[in-house]
Write an enzyme that holds these catalytic residues in place. Structure first.
Site, PDB file in Angstrom:
ATOM      1  N   GLY A   9      61.871 -40.316 -52.143  1.00 49.47           N
ATOM      2  CA  GLY A   9      61.763 -39.103 -51.473  1.00 49.47           C
ATOM      3  C   GLY A   9      60.717 -38.557 -51.939  1.00 49.47           C
ATOM      4  O   GLY A   9      59.100 -38.737 -52.903  1.00 49.47           O
ATOM      5  N   GLY A  14      65.053 -36.458 -57.534  1.00 52.85           N
ATOM      6  CA  GLY A  14      66.578 -36.771 -58.315  1.00 52.85           C
ATOM      7  C   GLY A  14      65.748 -38.586 -57.856  1.00 52.85           C
ATOM      8  O   GLY A  14      67.081 -38.812 -58.325  1.00 52.85           O
ATOM      9  N   SER A  16      64.054 -41.094 -59.185  1.00 51.21           N
ATOM     10  CA  SER A  16      64.933 -42.115 -60.859  1.00 51.21           C
ATOM     11  C   SER A  16      65.336 -41.690 -61.206  1.00 51.21           C
ATOM     12  O   SER A  16      66.181 -43.025 -60.996  1.00 51.21           O
ATOM     13  CB  SER A  16      62.886 -41.191 -61.084  1.00 51.21           C
ATOM     14  OG  SER A  16      61.524 -41.606 -61.403  1.00 51.21           O
ATOM     15  N   THR A  35      55.483 -47.823 -64.462  1.00 51.40           N
ATOM     16  CA  THR A  35      53.499 -48.332 -63.764  1.00 51.40           C
ATOM     17  C   THR A  35      52.998 -47.299 -64.332  1.00 51.40           C
ATOM     18  O   THR A  35      51.865 -47.112 -64.730  1.00 51.40           O
ATOM     19  CB  THR A  35      53.845 -48.364 -62.449  1.00 51.40           C
ATOM     20  OG1 THR A  35      54.606 -46.889 -62.645  1.00 51.40           O
ATOM     21  CG2 THR A  35      54.661 -49.752 -61.906  1.00 51.40           C
ATOM     22  N   HIS A  50      61.751 -39.926 -69.588  1.00 50.55           N
ATOM     23  CA  HIS A  50      62.313 -40.490 -69.579  1.00 50.55           C
ATOM     24  C   HIS A  50      62.541 -41.430 -70.461  1.00 50.55           C
ATOM     25  O   HIS A  50      63.473 -42.253 -69.825  1.00 50.55           O
ATOM     26  CB  HIS A  50      60.994 -41.826 -68.233  1.00 50.55           C
ATOM     27  CG  HIS A  50      60.792 -41.304 -66.612  1.00 50.55           C
ATOM     28  ND1 HIS A  50      61.284 -41.332 -65.783  1.00 50.55           N
ATOM     29  CD2 HIS A  50      59.909 -39.714 -66.280  1.00 50.55           C
ATOM     30  CE1 HIS A  50      61.655 -40.694 -64.738  1.00 50.55           C
ATOM     31  NE2 HIS A  50      60.330 -39.616 -64.845  1.00 50.55           N
ATOM     32  N   ARG A  54      66.822 -43.007 -71.433  1.00 52.24           N
ATOM     33  CA  ARG A  54      66.831 -44.578 -71.142  1.00 52.24           C
ATOM     34  C   ARG A  54      67.382 -44.774 -72.546  1.00 52.24           C
ATOM     35  O   ARG A  54      68.100 -45.637 -73.070  1.00 52.24           O
ATOM     36  CB  ARG A  54      65.916 -45.237 -70.805  1.00 52.24           C
ATOM     37  CG  ARG A  54      65.913 -45.013 -69.243  1.00 52.24           C
ATOM     38  CD  ARG A  54      65.513 -46.481 -68.878  1.00 52.24           C
ATOM     39  NE  ARG A  54      63.704 -46.096 -68.998  1.00 52.24           N
ATOM     40  CZ  ARG A  54      62.311 -45.397 -69.151  1.00 52.24           C
ATOM     41  NH1 ARG A  54      62.517 -44.896 -68.555  1.00 52.24           N
ATOM     42  NH2 ARG A  54      61.246 -46.333 -70.225  1.00 52.24           N
ATOM     43  N   GLU A  63      55.521 -52.434 -69.754  1.00 52.88           N
ATOM     44  CA  GLU A  63      54.130 -51.547 -68.714  1.00 52.88           C
ATOM     45  C   GLU A  63      53.580 -52.665 -68.165  1.00 52.88           C
ATOM     46  O   GLU A  63      53.387 -53.329 -68.097  1.00 52.88           O
ATOM     47  CB  GLU A  63      53.453 -50.899 -69.750  1.00 52.88           C
ATOM     48  CG  GLU A  63      54.168 -49.977 -70.637  1.00 52.88           C
ATOM     49  CD  GLU A  63      53.800 -49.278 -71.283  1.00 52.88           C
ATOM     50  OE1 GLU A  63      52.682 -48.719 -70.833  1.00 52.88           O
ATOM     51  OE2 GLU A  63      54.674 -48.017 -72.494  1.00 52.88           O
TER      52      GLU A  63
END
Length: 169
Positions: A9, A14, A16, A35, A50, A54, A63
């Site tokens: 997208g 939206g 992620s 990444t 982010h 989580r 990573e």
């Protein structure tokens, strides 16, 4: 069982958030393969946001700014892996002056071999105007080819627009 899910997208569509929901719905452990590289304060803020989303939700973060294939191999068997995102991975490869095409081929082969599910996030960058400079056009083209190759091997592809997922495959 679905092994490979590609969520694509535009920026801030939206994708992620949707990918995280898809990954949470799958059984077993959850590995977030990040990444992004934090080269400035704005990117550090995005990464922190982010991580906060989580926090406490059973995610292990690994990573992988460049060697995504090795991380996928190493984490297979640990549950669903969420790769966020292929666009930054591609950017990292280009900035490191690595040839992205062999890396993309390695990724596609690795995805075919996964035993645990992989959810991949990628930007759709080719829907706007043609960029005015060669570097931007080259990146746009590479991203389009990478998305096509991953979509070909994916069991499912979803396009997210305005926070709403549309099933493509």
């Amino acid at each position: 069982m679905t092994r490979v899910i590609l969520i694509t997208g535009g920026a801030r569509s939206g994708k992620s958030r949707h990918a995280e929901c898809r990954a949470r719905a799958l059984p077993g452990g959850r590995v977030y393969i990040a990444t992004a590289e934090a080269h400035d304060d704005e990117m550090r803020g995005r990464i922190a946001k982010h991580r906060a989303q989580r926090a406490g939700d059973g995610w292990t973060t690994v990573e992988a700014p460049l060697d995504l294939v090795a991380v996928l191999a190493r984490t297979d068997g640990e549950g669903v892996r969420l790769v966020d995102c292929l666009t930054l991975w591609l950017s990292n490869l280009l900035l490191a002056e690595r040839d992205w095409e062999p890396e993309a081929a390695r990724l596609v082969e690795a995805l075919r071999r996964q035993s645990d599910p992989v959810v991949l996030v990628s930007n759709e960058v080719g829907m706007g105007i043609v960029p005015e400079n060669a570097l931007a056009r080259s990146f746009r083209d590479a991203q389009g080819w990478l998305n096509q190759r991953v979509a070909d091997v994916a069991d499912e592809v979803e396009f997210v627009v305005a926070g709403l997922p549309l099933r493509v495959k």
